[in-house]
Design a protein around this motif. Structure first.
Motif, PDB file in Angstrom:
ATOM      1  N   ALA A 143       0.839  -1.207   0.000  1.00  9.28           N
ATOM      2  CA  ALA A 143       0.000   0.000   0.000  1.00  9.28           C
ATOM      3  C   ALA A 143       0.874   1.258   0.000  1.00  9.28           C
ATOM      4  N   LYS A 144       0.423   2.286  -0.725  1.00  5.00           N
ATOM      5  CA  LYS A 144       1.166   3.531  -0.835  1.00  5.00           C
ATOM      6  C   LYS A 144       0.319   4.690  -0.271  1.00  5.00           C
ATOM      7  N   THR A 145       0.989   5.659   0.315  1.00  5.46           N
ATOM      8  CA  THR A 145       0.302   6.873   0.792  1.00  5.46           C
ATOM      9  C   THR A 145       1.028   8.093   0.266  1.00  5.46           C
ATOM     10  N   THR A 146       0.265   9.082  -0.100  1.00  2.00           N
ATOM     11  CA  THR A 146       0.847  10.353  -0.550  1.00  2.00           C
ATOM     12  C   THR A 146      -0.075  11.496  -0.139  1.00  2.00           C
ATOM     13  N   THR A 147       0.458  12.681   0.051  1.00  2.00           N
ATOM     14  CA  THR A 147      -0.326  13.843   0.496  1.00  2.00           C
ATOM     15  C   THR A 147      -0.194  14.958  -0.532  1.00  2.00           C
ATOM     16  N   ILE A 148      -1.346  15.540  -0.880  1.00  2.00           N
ATOM     17  CA  ILE A 148      -1.344  16.671  -1.818  1.00  2.00           C
ATOM     18  C   ILE A 148      -2.188  17.805  -1.252  1.00  2.00           C
ATOM     19  N   CYS A 149      -1.991  18.980  -1.825  1.00  2.00           N
ATOM     20  CA  CYS A 149      -2.821  20.133  -1.466  1.00  2.00           C
ATOM     21  C   CYS A 149      -4.054  20.170  -2.355  1.00  2.00           C
ATOM     22  N   ASN A 150      -5.001  21.029  -1.929  1.00  2.00           N
ATOM     23  CA  ASN A 150      -6.219  21.186  -2.703  1.00  2.00           C
ATOM     24  C   ASN A 150      -5.886  21.552  -4.141  1.00  2.00           C
ATOM     25  N   ASN A 151      -6.570  20.896  -5.073  1.00  2.00           N
ATOM     26  CA  ASN A 151      -6.347  21.055  -6.513  1.00  2.00           C
ATOM     27  C   ASN A 151      -4.964  20.557  -6.944  1.00  2.00           C
ATOM     28  N   GLY A 152      -4.358  19.766  -6.094  1.00  2.00           N
ATOM     29  CA  GLY A 152      -3.052  19.221  -6.440  1.00  2.00           C
ATOM     30  C   GLY A 152      -3.162  17.893  -7.198  1.00  2.00           C
ATOM     31  N   THR A 153      -2.078  17.528  -7.840  1.00  2.00           N
ATOM     32  CA  THR A 153      -2.009  16.262  -8.609  1.00  2.00           C
ATOM     33  C   THR A 153      -1.066  15.300  -7.887  1.00  2.00           C
ATOM     34  N   PHE A 154      -1.547  14.085  -7.694  1.00  2.00           N
ATOM     35  CA  PHE A 154      -0.677  13.051  -7.108  1.00  2.00           C
ATOM     36  C   PHE A 154      -0.238  12.094  -8.206  1.00  2.00           C
ATOM     37  N   THR A 155       0.951  11.544  -8.052  1.00  2.00           N
ATOM     38  CA  THR A 155       1.463  10.510  -8.969  1.00  2.00           C
ATOM     39  C   THR A 155       2.217   9.477  -8.145  1.00  2.00           C
ATOM     40  N   THR A 182      -6.954   3.145 -16.541  1.00  2.00           N
ATOM     41  CA  THR A 182      -6.833   1.854 -17.231  1.00  2.00           C
ATOM     42  C   THR A 182      -5.465   1.741 -17.885  1.00  2.00           C
ATOM     43  N   SER A 183      -4.752   0.648 -17.552  1.00  2.00           N
ATOM     44  CA  SER A 183      -3.453   0.340 -18.172  1.00  2.00           C
ATOM     45  C   SER A 183      -2.531   1.545 -18.183  1.00  2.00           C
ATOM     46  N   ALA A 184      -2.488   2.248 -17.069  1.00  2.00           N
ATOM     47  CA  ALA A 184      -1.629   3.433 -16.968  1.00  2.00           C
ATOM     48  C   ALA A 184      -0.260   3.032 -16.465  1.00  2.00           C
ATOM     49  N   SER A 185       0.748   3.814 -16.793  1.00  2.00           N
ATOM     50  CA  SER A 185       2.102   3.504 -16.365  1.00  2.00           C
ATOM     51  C   SER A 185       2.364   3.947 -14.931  1.00  2.00           C
ATOM     52  N   SER A 186       1.473   4.760 -14.355  1.00  2.00           N
ATOM     53  CA  SER A 186       1.553   5.151 -12.946  1.00  2.00           C
ATOM     54  C   SER A 186       0.139   5.468 -12.474  1.00  2.00           C
ATOM     55  N   ILE A 187      -0.007   5.581 -11.162  1.00  2.00           N
ATOM     56  CA  ILE A 187      -1.311   5.924 -10.593  1.00  2.00           C
ATOM     57  C   ILE A 187      -1.318   7.431 -10.377  1.00  2.00           C
ATOM     58  N   SER A 188      -2.252   8.133 -11.031  1.00  2.00           N
ATOM     59  CA  SER A 188      -2.195   9.590 -11.012  1.00  2.00           C
ATOM     60  C   SER A 188      -3.605  10.180 -11.058  1.00  2.00           C
ATOM     61  N   GLY A 189      -3.769  11.357 -10.436  1.00  2.00           N
ATOM     62  CA  GLY A 189      -5.040  12.057 -10.498  1.00  2.00           C
ATOM     63  C   GLY A 189      -4.925  13.444  -9.887  1.00  2.00           C
ATOM     64  N   THR A 190      -5.919  14.313 -10.160  1.00  2.00           N
ATOM     65  CA  THR A 190      -5.982  15.664  -9.588  1.00  2.00           C
ATOM     66  C   THR A 190      -7.253  15.773  -8.761  1.00  2.00           C
ATOM     67  N   LEU A 191      -7.129  16.157  -7.491  1.00  2.00           N
ATOM     68  CA  LEU A 191      -8.260  16.161  -6.566  1.00  2.00           C
ATOM     69  C   LEU A 191      -8.484  17.555  -5.997  1.00  2.00           C
ATOM     70  N   THR A 192      -9.768  17.876  -5.782  1.00  2.00           N
ATOM     71  CA  THR A 192     -10.166  19.150  -5.181  1.00  2.00           C
ATOM     72  C   THR A 192     -10.933  18.882  -3.901  1.00  2.00           C
ATOM     73  N   ASN A 193     -10.482  19.546  -2.826  1.00  2.00           N
ATOM     74  CA  ASN A 193     -11.143  19.413  -1.517  1.00  2.00           C
ATOM     75  C   ASN A 193     -11.854  20.741  -1.245  1.00  2.00           C
ATOM     76  N   SER A 194     -13.186  20.720  -1.225  1.00  2.00           N
ATOM     77  CA  SER A 194     -13.963  21.955  -1.017  1.00  2.00           C
ATOM     78  C   SER A 194     -14.275  22.213   0.445  1.00  2.00           C
ATOM     79  N   THR A 195     -13.698  21.394   1.350  1.00  2.00           N
ATOM     80  CA  THR A 195     -13.946  21.594   2.784  1.00  2.00           C
ATOM     81  C   THR A 195     -12.719  22.230   3.406  1.00  2.00           C
ATOM     82  N   ASN A 196     -12.817  22.478   4.732  1.00  2.00           N
ATOM     83  CA  ASN A 196     -11.690  23.075   5.441  1.00  2.00           C
ATOM     84  C   ASN A 196     -10.934  22.048   6.281  1.00  2.00           C
ATOM     85  N   ALA A 197     -11.114  20.728   5.949  1.00  2.00           N
ATOM     86  CA  ALA A 197     -10.455  19.661   6.713  1.00  2.00           C
ATOM     87  C   ALA A 197      -9.835  18.648   5.748  1.00  2.00           C
TER      88      ALA A 197
END
Length: 408
Positions: free
Chosen positions: A335-347, A381-396
């Motif tokens: 299992a992997k964990t990573t931390t990003i900021c709001n509107n940030g992209t994780f890879t 699907t069939s990606a070379s890495s796990i990646s996405g961009t997430l937006t957190n609209s809350t204050n937590a």
């Protein structure tokens, strides 16, 4: 003058016998003539001792078959109804040891019938010719040649009465050549030359002298014996391919060059591979070759088994063959964990090390279930890495969990 004769005798067919009878002519008035005697010779009927049956595995040597009987000057003519075992369809006299064959997966039994044949010599004919001449000898009507009393290509002493003797030059093949042409036949023709007999004396003109016995041939009762050839397993190299953590199973079948008798079992040894777990030797007979193998690396590994097949019929042990198992790596990623900021992209791109990440591994995942305050959740699907961009609209802070399937 009246002559009264009575002859009574018992014929024995076990061995030659002779009976001598005396006949004395007598007139009724009591005047006796001079007694005369004659001999009746009863030649023996040849026989052959019944050879023992043989049973052996394909690829093994048979035992010499040495035909014996109680009658002298006997040939033993035999026929074989199954030449596929490696023995000719027919022959004369002893059967030398030979390598038995069986290309099937079931026992094959050949029946060999042997018939004793004795030659009885009743007279002789002879003749001689100079080198390059042709010699023809013929037995009397109804007779065949029974023996070679003399044969010499070279410089034999050749008196006209047939009492030949060897001279200083003699081809050692003379008797065998003449025997092959004459025995059992009523006529024999041969050219006296080096091509037939070899050249025993190159600078001398040669002569061929031959004396042959003639008479009759007598066959005795035949005997049968069997040669049973059990099948021996013959199996070619096997090359199964599996993914790490799976079992391979090799159960050879008959055909395509394989000979696999029913209920064949297998034992094996294995060359250890430090990068693979699960391989081991097997000394207890198994019905197939099977083990579960785990590849501990991110590269392809092989495991080589040397397998010995044994057929229960006999039993007959086949030559060892190899099973080379290709074990492809399977991704094993913690299992992997990573931390990003709001509107940030994780890879996340797993690497080989504590993880097992074969080259060109790809990743697929489903979008996580809807999370209040989070947007941008998407599948891959069939990606070379796990990646996405997430937006957190809350204050937590909010955790988003992806379940990823790696594929090598």
């Amino acid at each position: 003058m009246e002559i009264s004769v009575f002859i009574g005798f018992l014929l024995s067919w076990k061995r030659p016998s002779q009976s001598t009878y005396s006949i004395q002519p007598s007139e009724l008035v009591g005047c006796d003539g001079t007694p005369q005697s004659y001999t009746i010779t009863v030649d023996a009927t040849p026989n052959v001792a019944d050879p023992a049956n043989q049973t052996l595995c394909a690829g093994s040597q048979t035992a010499l078959v040495d035909f014996t009987g109680t009658t002298a000057n006997t040939n033993y003519n035999w026929t074989n109804n199954t030449p596929s075992i490696g023995l000719a369809a027919s022959g004369t006299n002893d059967i030398p040891a030979f390598t038995a064959t069986n290309t099937t997966n079931a026992p094959v039994t050949a029946t060999v019938t042997v018939t004793p044949q004795a030659y009885v010599t009743q007279g002789y004919v002879w003749g001689a010719v100079s080198e390059t001449g042709t010699l023809t000898l013929t037995a009397p009507a109804g007779k065949v040649f029974t023996t070679v009393a003399f044969a010499s290509y070279g410089t034999p002493n050749a008196p006209t009465n047939g009492n030949y003797t060897l001279g200083s030059c003699h081809s050692t093949t003379s008797s065998s050549v003449i025997s092959g042409l004459a025995i059992g036949n009523s006529t024999m023709t041969v050219v006296a030359n080096n091509a037939t007999f070899g050249d025993p004396c190159t600078t001398i003109g040669k002569t061929l002298a031959v004396k042959l016995g003639f008479g009759i041939s007598v066959n005795g009762p035949s005997q049968d014996f069997t040669i049973t050839v059990n099948p021996t397993p013959v199996i070619g190299t096997q090359t199964p391919i599996i993914c790490s953590g799976n079992a391979f199973t090799v159960a050879p079948t008959n055909g395509s060059g394989n000979i696999v008798p029913a209920n064949t079992t297998y034992t094996w040894t294995v060359v250890p591979n430090a990068n693979v777990n699960g391989e081991s030797n097997q000394t207890s007979p198994q019905t197939s070759v099977s083990q579960t193998l785990t590849n501990l690396t991110n590269t392809v590994q092989t495991v080589v088994y040397t397998v010995t097949p044994v057929s229960p019929v006999g039993p007959c042990t086949g030559a060892p063959y190899t099973v080379t198992v290709t074990v492809n790596p399977v991704p094993v990623i913690a299992a992997k964990t990573t931390t990003i900021c709001n509107n940030g992209t994780f890879t996340v791109t797993p690497t080989n090390g504590t993880d097992i990440v074969p080259a060109n591994t790809t990743y697929s995942w489903s979008a996580p279930a809807a999370i209040t305050g989070i947007s941008g959740l998407a599948s891959g699907t069939s990606a070379s890495s796990i990646s996405g961009t997430l937006t957190n609209s809350t204050n937590a802070p909010i955790d988003v969990v992806y379940t990823v399937t790696p594929t090598s």
